[in-house]
Design a protein around this motif. Sequence first.
Motif, PDB file in Angstrom:
ATOM      1  N   THR A  31     -13.906  -1.802  -3.530  1.00 29.73           N
ATOM      2  CA  THR A  31     -14.549  -1.148  -2.384  1.00 29.73           C
ATOM      3  C   THR A  31     -15.130   0.206  -2.812  1.00 29.73           C
ATOM      4  O   THR A  31     -16.218   0.579  -2.362  1.00 29.73           O
ATOM      5  CB  THR A  31     -13.565  -0.989  -1.209  1.00 29.73           C
ATOM      6  N   ARG A  36     -19.888   3.445  -3.783  1.00 25.07           N
ATOM      7  CA  ARG A  36     -20.689   4.293  -4.693  1.00 25.07           C
ATOM      8  C   ARG A  36     -22.086   3.719  -4.913  1.00 25.07           C
ATOM      9  O   ARG A  36     -23.073   4.464  -4.975  1.00 25.07           O
ATOM     10  CB  ARG A  36     -19.969   4.490  -6.037  1.00 25.07           C
ATOM     11  N   GLU A  57     -11.060  11.567   1.829  1.00 23.84           N
ATOM     12  CA  GLU A  57     -10.497  10.803   2.958  1.00 23.84           C
ATOM     13  C   GLU A  57     -10.957   9.351   2.861  1.00 23.84           C
ATOM     14  O   GLU A  57     -11.954   9.043   2.200  1.00 23.84           O
ATOM     15  CB  GLU A  57     -11.007  11.386   4.287  1.00 23.84           C
ATOM     16  N   GLY A  85      -8.634  -1.744  -4.580  1.00 29.39           N
ATOM     17  CA  GLY A  85      -8.858  -0.620  -3.654  1.00 29.39           C
ATOM     18  C   GLY A  85      -8.970  -1.042  -2.205  1.00 29.39           C
ATOM     19  O   GLY A  85      -9.371  -0.241  -1.361  1.00 29.39           O
ATOM     20  N   ARG A  88      -6.144  -0.668   2.075  1.00 24.96           N
ATOM     21  CA  ARG A  88      -5.450   0.605   1.859  1.00 24.96           C
ATOM     22  C   ARG A  88      -4.769   1.112   3.112  1.00 24.96           C
ATOM     23  O   ARG A  88      -4.118   2.154   3.064  1.00 24.96           O
ATOM     24  CB  ARG A  88      -6.429   1.686   1.424  1.00 24.96           C
ATOM     25  N   ARG A 144      -6.537  13.014  -2.325  1.00 17.09           N
ATOM     26  CA  ARG A 144      -6.546  11.546  -2.445  1.00 17.09           C
ATOM     27  C   ARG A 144      -5.153  11.011  -2.750  1.00 17.09           C
ATOM     28  O   ARG A 144      -4.759   9.940  -2.275  1.00 17.09           O
ATOM     29  CB  ARG A 144      -7.550  11.101  -3.505  1.00 17.09           C
TER      30      ARG A 144
HETATM   31  P1  ADP Z   1      -9.636   5.998  -6.170  1.00 17.62           P
HETATM   32  O1  ADP Z   1      -8.703   4.811  -6.211  1.00 17.62           O
HETATM   33  O2  ADP Z   1      -9.585   6.789  -7.437  1.00 17.62           O
HETATM   34  O3  ADP Z   1      -9.503   6.811  -4.921  1.00 17.62           O
HETATM   35  P2  ADP Z   1     -11.944   4.329  -5.496  1.00 17.62           P
HETATM   36  O4  ADP Z   1     -13.175   4.179  -6.301  1.00 17.62           O
HETATM   37  O5  ADP Z   1     -11.134   3.119  -5.302  1.00 17.62           O
HETATM   38  O6  ADP Z   1     -11.138   5.484  -6.216  1.00 17.62           O
HETATM   39  O7  ADP Z   1     -12.320   4.932  -4.059  1.00 17.62           O
HETATM   40  C1  ADP Z   1     -13.107   6.106  -3.928  1.00 17.62           C
HETATM   41  C2  ADP Z   1     -13.213   6.495  -2.455  1.00 17.62           C
HETATM   42  O8  ADP Z   1     -13.872   5.409  -1.721  1.00 17.62           O
HETATM   43  C3  ADP Z   1     -11.894   6.697  -1.716  1.00 17.62           C
HETATM   44  O9  ADP Z   1     -11.371   8.005  -1.889  1.00 17.62           O
HETATM   45  C4  ADP Z   1     -12.332   6.437  -0.260  1.00 17.62           C
HETATM   46  O10 ADP Z   1     -13.037   7.523   0.296  1.00 17.62           O
HETATM   47  C5  ADP Z   1     -13.331   5.292  -0.420  1.00 17.62           C
HETATM   48  N1  ADP Z   1     -12.642   3.971  -0.302  1.00 17.62           N
HETATM   49  C6  ADP Z   1     -12.500   3.038  -1.273  1.00 17.62           C
HETATM   50  N2  ADP Z   1     -11.823   1.959  -0.823  1.00 17.62           N
HETATM   51  C7  ADP Z   1     -11.521   2.217   0.476  1.00 17.62           C
HETATM   52  C8  ADP Z   1     -10.816   1.513   1.493  1.00 17.62           C
HETATM   53  N3  ADP Z   1     -10.257   0.309   1.272  1.00 17.62           N
HETATM   54  N4  ADP Z   1     -10.707   2.095   2.718  1.00 17.62           N
HETATM   55  C9  ADP Z   1     -11.263   3.286   2.968  1.00 17.62           C
HETATM   56  N5  ADP Z   1     -11.909   4.022   2.061  1.00 17.62           N
HETATM   57  C10 ADP Z   1     -12.047   3.504   0.824  1.00 17.62           C
END
Ligand code: ADP
Length: 187
Positions: A31, A36, A57, A85, A88, A144
């Motif tokens: 995700t 990104r 957040e 990811g 969550r 985070r």
């Molecule tokens: P990390 O695990 O280092 O936080 P990720 O690339 O998985 O990095 O996620 C980056 C950001 O993307 C998170 O801090 C959040 O803002 C958003 N994000 C990713 N996956 C989710 C999810 N399942 N629910 C809500 N926000 C998410």
Amino acid sequence: MRLLLMGPPGAGKGTQAQIVAGLLGVPHISTGDIFRANVSQGTPLGREAKRYMDAGEYVPDDVTNAMVRDRLGQQDCTPGFLLDGYPRTLDQVTQLEGMLADLGCNLDRVLELTVDIDEVVGRLVKRAADQGRSDDTEEVIRRRLEVYAEQTAPLIENYAQRGIMAEVDGMGSVDEVTDRLRACLGI
Ligand code: ADP
């Protein structure tokens, strides 16, 4: 194989997820990567997500759930997938159950990479320098990690109760961690 990989930010989830998905021959669905990609393409979803990501957040559940539902419905996910990811939050767990029920399948395994928090902060600060991610400043990293502990750690308990959860030591080299994941999955 329908697999979920969990772990705090900086646990090496993304790296390991890509390797394990390749070994299993299933798509790696991150995700964070999808958000990104939307941010860099300047889509409406990306503009919405960026506000939350830059603050450390979570993106609101309704936005994230709709995006994952769409992705899991694509044809390449029929033989299986590795989710990285997501979910969550407990709402995302419930929503994922609904998506899987609609697709007529279940999660097979949930693996959590465990790490030492000081090691994690060090890794993320280094990644910030290497990749220039805007959510890798020390303040946002700390936020985070807090958000993970508050919102995501309780999910582990939920999956543990179903008997599909395993913890894997995420410390050591990439190869060492991959070997542990393979042993755990029997691949
Ligand atoms: P990390 O695990 O280092 O936080 P990720 O690339 O998985 O990095 O996620 C980056 C950001 O993307 C998170 O801090 C959040 O803002 C958003 N994000 C990713 N996956 C989710 C999810 N399942 N629910 C809500 N926000 C998410």
